[in-house]
Design a protein around this motif. Sequence first.
Motif, PDB file in Angstrom:
ATOM      1  N   CYS A 279     -34.691   7.702  -3.995  1.00 55.83           N
ATOM      2  CA  CYS A 279     -36.112   7.407  -3.672  1.00 55.83           C
ATOM      3  C   CYS A 279     -36.387   7.784  -2.357  1.00 55.83           C
ATOM      4  O   CYS A 279     -36.116   7.628  -1.204  1.00 55.83           O
ATOM      5  N   TYR A 285     -37.207  -4.081   1.964  1.00 56.72           N
ATOM      6  CA  TYR A 285     -36.295  -5.163   1.217  1.00 56.72           C
ATOM      7  C   TYR A 285     -35.521  -4.354   0.090  1.00 56.72           C
ATOM      8  O   TYR A 285     -34.792  -5.236  -0.693  1.00 56.72           O
ATOM      9  N   CYS A 286     -35.392  -3.027   0.079  1.00 59.57           N
ATOM     10  CA  CYS A 286     -34.809  -2.425  -0.788  1.00 59.57           C
ATOM     11  C   CYS A 286     -33.383  -1.592  -0.488  1.00 59.57           C
ATOM     12  O   CYS A 286     -33.618  -0.661   0.680  1.00 59.57           O
ATOM     13  N   PRO A 289     -32.568   3.559  -0.974  1.00 53.97           N
ATOM     14  CA  PRO A 289     -32.369   4.750  -0.239  1.00 53.97           C
ATOM     15  C   PRO A 289     -31.201   4.867   0.457  1.00 53.97           C
ATOM     16  O   PRO A 289     -30.671   5.994   0.614  1.00 53.97           O
ATOM     17  N   ASP A 325     -34.611   5.564  -9.798  1.00 53.89           N
ATOM     18  CA  ASP A 325     -35.127   4.315  -8.912  1.00 53.89           C
ATOM     19  C   ASP A 325     -36.742   5.155  -8.694  1.00 53.89           C
ATOM     20  O   ASP A 325     -37.547   4.116  -8.464  1.00 53.89           O
ATOM     21  N   THR A 362     -43.464   5.131  -8.946  1.00 50.47           N
ATOM     22  CA  THR A 362     -44.282   4.229  -8.034  1.00 50.47           C
ATOM     23  C   THR A 362     -45.722   4.939  -8.344  1.00 50.47           C
ATOM     24  O   THR A 362     -46.167   5.562  -8.744  1.00 50.47           O
ATOM     25  N   GLU A 389     -45.529  -4.072  -6.045  1.00 46.70           N
ATOM     26  CA  GLU A 389     -45.150  -5.012  -5.357  1.00 46.70           C
ATOM     27  C   GLU A 389     -46.653  -5.987  -4.858  1.00 46.70           C
ATOM     28  O   GLU A 389     -46.533  -7.157  -5.203  1.00 46.70           O
ATOM     29  N   LYS A 398     -47.015   1.415   0.215  1.00 48.00           N
ATOM     30  CA  LYS A 398     -46.255   2.704  -0.085  1.00 48.00           C
ATOM     31  C   LYS A 398     -47.205   3.318  -1.061  1.00 48.00           C
ATOM     32  O   LYS A 398     -46.882   4.119  -2.252  1.00 48.00           O
TER      33      LYS A 398
HETATM   34  S1  SF4 Z   1     -40.256   2.555  -3.714  1.00 51.84           S
HETATM   35 FE1  SF4 Z   1     -38.918   1.354  -5.044  1.00 51.84          FE
HETATM   36  S2  SF4 Z   1     -37.166   2.428  -4.968  1.00 51.84           S
HETATM   37 FE2  SF4 Z   1     -38.155   3.334  -3.594  1.00 51.84          FE
HETATM   38  S3  SF4 Z   1     -37.695   2.255  -1.664  1.00 51.84           S
HETATM   39 FE3  SF4 Z   1     -39.368   1.248  -2.399  1.00 51.84          FE
HETATM   40  S4  SF4 Z   1     -38.434  -0.320  -3.776  1.00 51.84           S
HETATM   41 FE4  SF4 Z   1     -36.722   0.780  -3.137  1.00 51.84          FE
END
Ligand code: SF4
Length: 619
Positions: A279, A285-286, A289, A325, A362, A389, A398
Motif C-alpha cells: 500500500c 498505526y499500520c 507498508p 492491503d 481506500t 477510519e 488519506k
Molecule cells: S491505507 Fe490501509 S493498508 Fe495502507 S497504510 Fe493505511 S491502514 Fe495500512
Amino acid sequence: MELPRRARGDELLKSGELTRLRERLRKIAPNHDLATVIANAFDHRTRILPFIFADTRMAPAGVRAVGSALVDAGFDKTRIVLQQWNRNFRPSQMRLDGKVPDMFMVSSMSLHSEECMKLIGDAHRIDPAHRPLIIAGGPHAVYEPYALFSVNRARPNSADIVVTGEEFVTLSLIEVLLSVRGRGESMRSAFVRARDSGALDDVPGLVYSRGDANGVPEELIDTGMQRLVGDLDELPHPVLGYRLLEPPSRHATLSAHALSADEVEDRSPISSLVLTFGCKFNCPYCPIPAYNQRQYRVKSGERIAEEMWRLNKEYGIEHFFGADDNFFNDKTRTLDIVNKLACAEFEGVRLSDRACWYTEVTVHDTLQMKEHLPLIHQSGCRALWLGVEDVTATLVKKGQSADKTTEAFRALRDAGICPMPMMMHHDTQPLYSHGSNYGLLNQVELLRRAGAVSMQILMLTPAVGSKMLESSYASGQVFKSVGGKLVPPHICDGNYVVASSHKRPWQKQLTILAGYLYFYNPVWLIVAIIRQRTPVFRTPAYVQIIGMMGLVMTIARTSTWAVRLMFGKIERRTHPPVSQIPMRGIDGGAASHDTSAAPVQIQSPLLRRPAPPREIVVR
Ligand code: SF4
Ligand code: B12
C-alpha cells in the motif's frame, strides 16, 4: 518499531528465483519421504464482530500457501489442521500414514498466540527421539519471532526455528536442511547440524536459537529481513493447498484422509486469494507498508482468472476474498487485472458467471477509479471494504472527507458494489457531536445514508510493527492489567479497549457497542427488506441479520470487559514487548527483529487533539 527494510534495490528476489527453487526441490523431493503437519492456531474467544463467520468459513491463505508450496515441491504427504474446525487437535497424538510427521509447522496471528504456544508445548510431549522439527511462521512470527521461544525452564516449549518470511524462505530452509540430511536422519537432527555449521545463515528470514541441553534458548540468531517475491505469478498454485485440509472433527488425532474436494466448498465457501500486496499510504498505526518494504507486488490478471476458474472447477468455490492491503493502489495495474477478469472465459463459460470477488481498498483510490466501477462490477466484484477510519480525517488523512466518502459510497452502490466501511474509534472521538460529523454516531449515520452495507468499528490499538507503537507505550496508554487481570493477547484485536488515555475507558468500550447497535438493529433490517430494489438487491438485509447475530456475541464478550474497565484498577505498560532472550544478527550486530533498542520518535495519534490533522503523504 517498524520492520526494517533491506538496502534499496535489494528488497526483491531476482526474477525467476522462486521458480528455480521450486524446480530444484522437485528434483530432490523423491529422495525424501517427508511428512508434514501444518496447524493454524485459532483462539475461539476471538469470535465476535466484525469478523465472526468470515473467520471459520474461510480456510486461511497462510497455511494453504505453505501447504501448496510443499506439494508443489513434491512433498505430497502434508496435512493442514485448522483449529477453527479442530479445536481438540493435539500434535502429541498426530500420525500421518501411521508415523509421527517429520515436521510440525504452526501458523498464528498475534491474537491467537496463546493457542499457538499450547500447540508447540503439546508437540514437545512427543518423545525427543521422534519429535518432529517444529517450525513456526505467519503474522505473529513475522513481527515477534522471539515470542515463539520459551524462557521457562520448567516448560522449555520453543519452536526449533521461526520463519519470518514467505514461501521463498520456507522452501529455502527446507532445501538447506535436505542438503545436509543423511539417509534416514530425522529433520530435527539435520536442522541441528545445519544450524551448527552456519548453513542457515545464508537464508534471510529465519530466527533460530542456541541453548543448553534442555532446549532453553540462550540466544536467538536472526538471519535478517527476507527478500520478497516481486512477481506474484511465481507463487505455487493455491489449488494445491485445498487438497490438504483436515476434515472438521472433535478428535485429538488426525483422520485417515483429507477433506474431499466436494466437501471443500461446503466448509470453506469463501477462498482468500493473494492478488496484490502493499500500500502506498503510510498510516502511523499500520505495519503493512513496512512489512512489504514499501514495495507493491501484483499477480497478473490472467493468473488470477485462471486461479479462480480452477478453484471453482475443482472445489465449486464461487466467492473469493482478495488478501490485498489496498487493491486500487495502482490504477494501471488494477485496470489490467479487472479487464482480464471481466473478459475471462474458460471452456466457453464466462468467469464472472461463476465467480464473485471482494477485497480491501481506500476511499481516495476508489474515487480515482470512479469511472471504472461498472467495469469492476462486470469483473465480478460485489463488495469492497474501505478503510474510512475517520470520516473527518482527524485521526489520519488519506484523502477522505465526508463529501468524498459519500461520493465514493454512492458511486459503488450505483455500480452494484457494496461499500463496507472500516472505522477506527479513538480517545478524542465522542459518541455524538452536535453540528459536526466528528461523533461516532454521526459518522455511522453518515455512512449508512451514503449506502454502507456493513459496519466495522475498531478501537485504535497500537499494532506491533507500526510507527506509533513505542510512543503509545511510552506515554502509558497501553494497559498491562485491568482489575488484576493481565491483558491477554486474544483481546488485542481492536474490539476491546486495551490502550487509552481517556479518563473513563469503559465509555470508549460502550461507545463502540453503541455504534454497532445504531447500525445493526431491527429497524434498519426492516428498511433494508423494504428497499430491496437497489443495485445491491438483498445483500443489506442479509448483512443486517448476520450483523445482529454477531452483535449478540460481541455484547456478551465485550460488555464484561467494559464492567472491568469501570471498576478495576488499570495498570499500564511503559515499554512494548521485547525479546526475553538476547538476539543478534548473523554478523554479531543488531538483530532485525530485536525491538529492544527502538527509539521513541513519533507522536501517537492516540494522544492528539482533534485539530490540526496530520497529513499522510500519498506517494
Ligand atoms: S491505507 Fe490501509 S493498508 Fe495502507 S497504510 Fe493505511 S491502514 Fe495500512
Ligand atoms: C484476509 C485477512 C483477514 C481475514 C482472515 C480470514 C481467514 N480466515 O483467512 C479476516 C477479515 C477474518 C481478518 C481478521 C482479522 N485480522 Co486479518 N488480515 C487479512 C489479510 C488482509 C490477508 C491475510 C492473508 O490471507 N494473507 C495471505 C497469506 C498467504 O499470507 P500470510 O498469512 O502472511 O502467510 C504467509 C507467511 O506469513 C508465511 N506463513 C504463514 N503461516 C506460516 C506457517 C509456517 C510454519 C511458515 C513456515 C510460514 C508461514 O507463509 C505464507 C505465504 O507467504 C492480512 C494482511 C496481509 N496482506 O497479509 C491481515 C492480517 C493477517 N490481519 C491482521 C489482524 C490484526 C486481524 C484482526 C485482529 C483484525 C484487525 N484488527 O485487523 C482480525 C482477527 C480475526 C480473528 N478472529 O482471527 C494482521 C495480523 C497481525 C498480527 N501481528 O497478527 C494482518 C497481518 C494485517 C496487519 N495489520 O498487518 N483478517
